[in-house]
Scaffold this active site. Structure first.
Site, PDB file in Angstrom:
ATOM      1  N   MET A  94       0.836  -1.202   0.000  1.00 10.11           N
ATOM      2  CA  MET A  94       0.000   0.000   0.000  1.00 10.11           C
ATOM      3  C   MET A  94       0.872   1.252   0.000  1.00 10.11           C
ATOM      4  O   MET A  94       0.824   2.087   0.902  1.00 10.11           O
ATOM      5  CB  MET A  94      -0.959  -0.011   1.193  1.00 10.11           C
ATOM      6  CG  MET A  94      -2.037   1.061   1.160  1.00 10.11           C
ATOM      7  SD  MET A  94      -3.013   1.083  -0.343  1.00 10.11           S
ATOM      8  CE  MET A  94      -4.148  -0.284  -0.044  1.00 10.11           C
ATOM      9  N   GLY A  95       1.706   1.384  -1.043  1.00  7.13           N
ATOM     10  CA  GLY A  95       2.449   2.620  -1.254  1.00  7.13           C
ATOM     11  C   GLY A  95       1.633   3.569  -2.113  1.00  7.13           C
ATOM     12  O   GLY A  95       0.410   3.488  -2.180  1.00  7.13           O
ATOM     13  N   ARG A  96       2.325   4.475  -2.814  1.00  2.00           N
ATOM     14  CA  ARG A  96       1.625   5.475  -3.621  1.00  2.00           C
ATOM     15  C   ARG A  96       0.776   4.820  -4.711  1.00  2.00           C
ATOM     16  O   ARG A  96      -0.366   5.205  -4.956  1.00  2.00           O
ATOM     17  CB  ARG A  96       2.631   6.436  -4.236  1.00  2.00           C
ATOM     18  CG  ARG A  96       3.329   7.360  -3.237  1.00  2.00           C
ATOM     19  CD  ARG A  96       4.260   8.307  -3.968  1.00  2.00           C
ATOM     20  NE  ARG A  96       4.882   9.271  -3.096  1.00  2.00           N
ATOM     21  CZ  ARG A  96       6.079   9.103  -2.528  1.00  2.00           C
ATOM     22  NH1 ARG A  96       6.746   7.979  -2.748  1.00  2.00           N
ATOM     23  NH2 ARG A  96       6.607  10.041  -1.760  1.00  2.00           N
ATOM     24  N   ILE A  97       1.350   3.813  -5.384  1.00  2.00           N
ATOM     25  CA  ILE A  97       0.603   3.158  -6.459  1.00  2.00           C
ATOM     26  C   ILE A  97      -0.546   2.350  -5.881  1.00  2.00           C
ATOM     27  O   ILE A  97      -1.666   2.383  -6.390  1.00  2.00           O
ATOM     28  CB  ILE A  97       1.545   2.271  -7.303  1.00  2.00           C
ATOM     29  CG1 ILE A  97       2.566   3.138  -8.045  1.00  2.00           C
ATOM     30  CG2 ILE A  97       0.745   1.424  -8.294  1.00  2.00           C
ATOM     31  CD1 ILE A  97       3.665   2.354  -8.734  1.00  2.00           C
TER      32      ILE A  97
ATOM     33  N   SER B  61       4.716  -4.701 -10.733  1.00  2.00           N
ATOM     34  CA  SER B  61       5.815  -4.256  -9.884  1.00  2.00           C
ATOM     35  C   SER B  61       7.164  -4.712 -10.435  1.00  2.00           C
ATOM     36  O   SER B  61       7.823  -3.977 -11.154  1.00  2.00           O
ATOM     37  CB  SER B  61       5.609  -4.750  -8.456  1.00  2.00           C
ATOM     38  OG  SER B  61       6.624  -4.270  -7.618  1.00  2.00           O
TER      39      SER B  61
ATOM     40  N   GLU C  79      14.008  -8.980 -19.043  1.00  2.00           N
ATOM     41  CA  GLU C  79      13.310  -8.117 -20.003  1.00  2.00           C
ATOM     42  C   GLU C  79      14.235  -7.711 -21.144  1.00  2.00           C
ATOM     43  O   GLU C  79      15.325  -7.207 -20.885  1.00  2.00           O
ATOM     44  CB  GLU C  79      12.759  -6.875 -19.288  1.00  2.00           C
ATOM     45  CG  GLU C  79      11.688  -7.233 -18.262  1.00  2.00           C
ATOM     46  CD  GLU C  79      11.035  -6.018 -17.608  1.00  2.00           C
ATOM     47  OE1 GLU C  79      11.542  -4.887 -17.785  1.00  2.00           O
ATOM     48  OE2 GLU C  79      10.016  -6.197 -16.924  1.00  2.00           O
TER      49      GLU C  79
ATOM     50  N   HIS D  47       6.258  -3.881 -19.967  1.00  2.00           N
ATOM     51  CA  HIS D  47       6.725  -2.939 -18.943  1.00  2.00           C
ATOM     52  C   HIS D  47       6.412  -1.494 -19.339  1.00  2.00           C
ATOM     53  O   HIS D  47       7.296  -0.632 -19.381  1.00  2.00           O
ATOM     54  CB  HIS D  47       8.230  -3.101 -18.703  1.00  2.00           C
ATOM     55  CG  HIS D  47       8.649  -2.638 -17.330  1.00  2.00           C
ATOM     56  ND1 HIS D  47       9.741  -3.148 -16.663  1.00  2.00           N
ATOM     57  CD2 HIS D  47       8.128  -1.693 -16.497  1.00  2.00           C
ATOM     58  CE1 HIS D  47       9.870  -2.546 -15.488  1.00  2.00           C
ATOM     59  NE2 HIS D  47       8.901  -1.653 -15.373  1.00  2.00           N
TER      60      HIS D  47
ATOM     61  N   ALA E 159       3.444   0.090 -17.951  1.00  2.00           N
ATOM     62  CA  ALA E 159       2.396   0.591 -17.051  1.00  2.00           C
ATOM     63  C   ALA E 159       2.661   2.030 -16.622  1.00  2.00           C
ATOM     64  O   ALA E 159       1.735   2.831 -16.504  1.00  2.00           O
ATOM     65  CB  ALA E 159       2.272  -0.308 -15.820  1.00  2.00           C
TER      66      ALA E 159
END
Length: 334
Positions: free
Chosen positions: A164-167, A245, A275, A298, A300
């Site tokens: 539960m951070g900013r995103i 993430s 990646e 990648h 988002a």
């Protein structure tokens, strides 16, 4: 030689960087004529080591090809800030930097809205089987009858937010606007978020309750491999999992197996442990076989709007430090 020196490891042309920086430098009373900028497009560590030795600020690489390890950190004799132009910073040895008194900063919540919207999009696509329906219809198949009893809504579902951070907060707000019940797990309880109606759950209970589980934790030694076969088997067979993430937070082979064998109903990922992923990556294979797997490269946090915010946050911090002020969004030094 300039009064200040910035070494940039992101693949950005110097002329473009100077154009972006001009109004921000002026804001802090710094002339760009006094700033030497050295940019790198290929990871030549011998040359990078020489250039960072007398740099004031290092801007990290948003493509994550350029690693800042303990050895490179040790060459930074006068660096006052390593500014990473992304949320993730797992390619930087932040502990070694902290030991040398070098703050490492990321871009805070500059891309939080973009990532949150992407998360919601993946959830809707998985629940509505959008890719499958599109591909079959383009191929001449009318799948209305097949899909009529399998597609679903966000409304009324339990949306689990892992981290539960900013995103995570932006996702929670949007999920609630769709009528979902939102629960979360984080190593630190977030009382301000709970006042909005979001409920805390222990990790295992989050897994068993969630109809939609989205991952928003940073990659650390503690979170690497956090979602594996054991955790996936705890989830509902009707649940979908979304990872925006880092790929290493999940066991990707187990994710593909979970969808193939019906432990969960779908997977949406924007990140991979390698990646770009190899052609035979298990999640790509599962997607090609028609399972409910949606993959994106990648992107988002890469909207036009988010990129502008990232650029501004990055350069604000750079020139703030050059002007003798403290940086924002430092992740390694209290």
């Amino acid at each position: 030689m300039g009064k200040y020196k910035i070494v940039v490891l992101s693949p950005v042309p110097e002329a473009l960087l100077r154009m972006w920086a001009a109004p921000i430098a002026q804001k802090y009373g710094i002339s760009l004529e006094d700033v030497e900028v050295v940019t790198f497009f290929e990871p030549n560590y011998d040359e990078i080591s020489r250039e960072v030795a007398n740099a004031d600020v290092v801007v990290g690489d948003y493509t994550f090809r350029f690693k800042i390890d303990a050895s490179l950190c040790g060459k930074m004799a006068k660096v006052k800030l390593i500014q990473q132009p992304s949320t993730g910073y797992d390619h930087i040895d932040v502990e070694s930097c902290a030991k040398r008194g070098i703050p490492v900063a990321n871009i805070g919540g500059a891309n939080a809205i973009s990532v949150a919207e992407h998360t919601i999009m993946l959830a809707l696509m998985l629940l509505k089987r959008a890719v499958y329906a599109h591909e079959r219809l383009v191929g001449g198949q009318w799948t209305q009858g097949e899909l009529m009893n399998t597609i679903g809504e966000i409304y009324g579902k339990t949306w689990g937010v892992l981290g539960m951070g900013r995103i995570g907060r932006e996702v929670a707000v949007r999920a609630m606007s769709f009528g979902a019940k939102v629960v979360y797990y984080d190593v630190v309880r977030k009382e301000d978020v709970e006042k909005l109606g979001v409920e805390y759950r222990p990790f295992n209970r989050l897994l068993t309750e969630s109809d939609i589980l989205s991952i928003h934790v940073p990659l650390t030694p503690q979170t690497k491999g956090m979602i594996g076969e054991r955790e996936l088997r705890m989830m509902k067979p009707s649940a979908v999992l979304i990872n925006v993430s880092r790929g290493e937070i999940t066991d990707e082979a187990a994710l593909a197996k979970a969808v193939r064998e019906g432990w969960i109903a779908g997977v949406g990922v924007d990140v991979f442990s390698t990646e770009p992923p190899p052609h035979d990556h298990p999640l790509l294979q599962a997607a090609r076989e028609g399972f409910n797997v949606i993959v994106t490269p990648h992107i988002a946090g890469a909207t036009n709007e988010a990129r502008l915010r990232i650029i501004n946050v990055t350069l604000e911090n750079v020139f703030k430090v050059l002007a003798g002020l403290k940086p924002d969004n430092v992740v390694n030094i209290p």
